[in-house]
Design an enzyme around this catalytic site. Structure first.
Site, short mmCIF file in Angstrom:
data_model
loop_
_atom_site.label_atom_id
_atom_site.label_comp_id
_atom_site.label_asym_id
_atom_site.label_seq_id
_atom_site.Cartn_x
_atom_site.Cartn_y
_atom_site.Cartn_z
N HIS A 28 157.46 41.22 72.43
CA HIS A 28 156.20 40.71 71.91
C HIS A 28 156.06 40.95 70.40
O HIS A 28 156.65 41.87 69.85
CB HIS A 28 155.02 41.42 72.57
CG HIS A 28 155.01 41.34 74.05
ND1 HIS A 28 154.57 42.37 74.84
CD2 HIS A 28 155.40 40.37 74.91
CE1 HIS A 28 154.66 42.04 76.12
NE2 HIS A 28 155.18 40.83 76.18
N LYS B 189 153.40 48.80 65.01
CA LYS B 189 153.12 49.66 66.16
C LYS B 189 153.76 51.03 65.99
O LYS B 189 154.91 51.13 65.56
CB LYS B 189 153.67 49.03 67.44
CG LYS B 189 153.05 47.70 67.80
CD LYS B 189 153.71 47.10 69.03
CE LYS B 189 153.10 45.75 69.36
NZ LYS B 189 153.76 45.12 70.51
N TYR C 168 150.28 53.49 72.17
CA TYR C 168 150.71 53.03 70.86
C TYR C 168 149.53 52.59 70.01
O TYR C 168 148.57 52.01 70.50
CB TYR C 168 151.78 51.96 70.94
CG TYR C 168 151.45 50.74 71.75
CD1 TYR C 168 151.05 49.55 71.13
CD2 TYR C 168 151.57 50.75 73.14
CE1 TYR C 168 150.77 48.43 71.88
CE2 TYR C 168 151.29 49.64 73.89
CZ TYR C 168 150.89 48.46 73.26
OH TYR C 168 150.61 47.35 74.00
N ASP D 261 155.96 37.48 80.73
CA ASP D 261 157.22 37.88 80.10
C ASP D 261 158.42 37.16 80.71
O ASP D 261 159.37 36.83 80.01
CB ASP D 261 157.41 39.40 80.19
CG ASP D 261 156.50 40.16 79.23
OD1 ASP D 261 155.91 39.54 78.32
OD2 ASP D 261 156.37 41.38 79.39
#
Length: 186
Positions: free
Chosen positions: A62, A72, A132, A170
């Site tokens: 992603h 991130k 995260y 996904d």
């Protein structure tokens, strides 16, 4: 706090100190001043927390494009993951290349993945929890994905064929081809 660049130097493995005694431990897992002193001056706007109940769960690949690009800072608080970042900045010397690190509750390491990279991970243990921080707000319109097993990228996921557990989104993500237009190397 230890900050180590990986083979793609913009991606960094960060290991905060952990002070252990008979009661447990204490760790400052993130410090704006501490990271700024080591060259990472990022402004985080959101924390995300995921639980993957089964080993072999893959989340990714992603990213988010402008105007909501996300960097991130990824860490594991329970279990372990194989965490991967793929450079998709057109013109970058490492375009299309990847780096990975094992992050676990045991090794206490984190991974900094700047904007311009695809991100994904595979759980190595059941009941793995990942937290995260991100530098941009979530935007469905800016969300992009590339199929986890794209043959151009040929990522060496740490699981046997047929073991991957994926979301429908996904599983049906497009191949790598459009990703070369999402970011430009500066």
């Amino acid at each position: 706090m230890q900050v180590e660049p990986l083979a793609i130097p913009e991606v960094k493995r960060i290991t905060p100190p952990k002070f252990v005694d008979s009661r447990g431990f204490f760790s400052e897992t993130w410090s704006a001043a501490g990271l700024k002193a080591r060259g990472l001056d990022e402004h985080f706007v959101q924390d995300n927390h995921s639980l993957s109940t089964q080993k072999g769960t893959i989340r990714g690949l992603h990213c988010q494009v402008a105007p909501h690009v996300q960097g991130k800072l990824v860490r594991v608080i329970k279990g372990a993951i194989w965490d991967v970042a793929v450079d998709i900045r057109q013109g970058s010397p490492s375009f299309g290349k990847w780096v990975a690190a094992e992050l676990s509750a045991e090794n206490w390491a984190q991974l900094w993945i700047p904007g311009g990279f695809l991100h994904g991970f595979c759980t190595l243990l059941p009941d793995t929890e990942v937290i995260y921080k991100v530098t941009g707000n979530y935007s469905k319109e800016c969300e992009r994905a590339v199929r986890w097993n794209d043959p151009i990228l040929a990522l060496p996921w740490p699981l046997a064929p047929g073991e991957a557990l994926l979301s429908d989104k996904d599983q049906s993500a497009p191949l790598f081809n459009p990703a070369d237009q999402w970011f430009t190397y500066a």
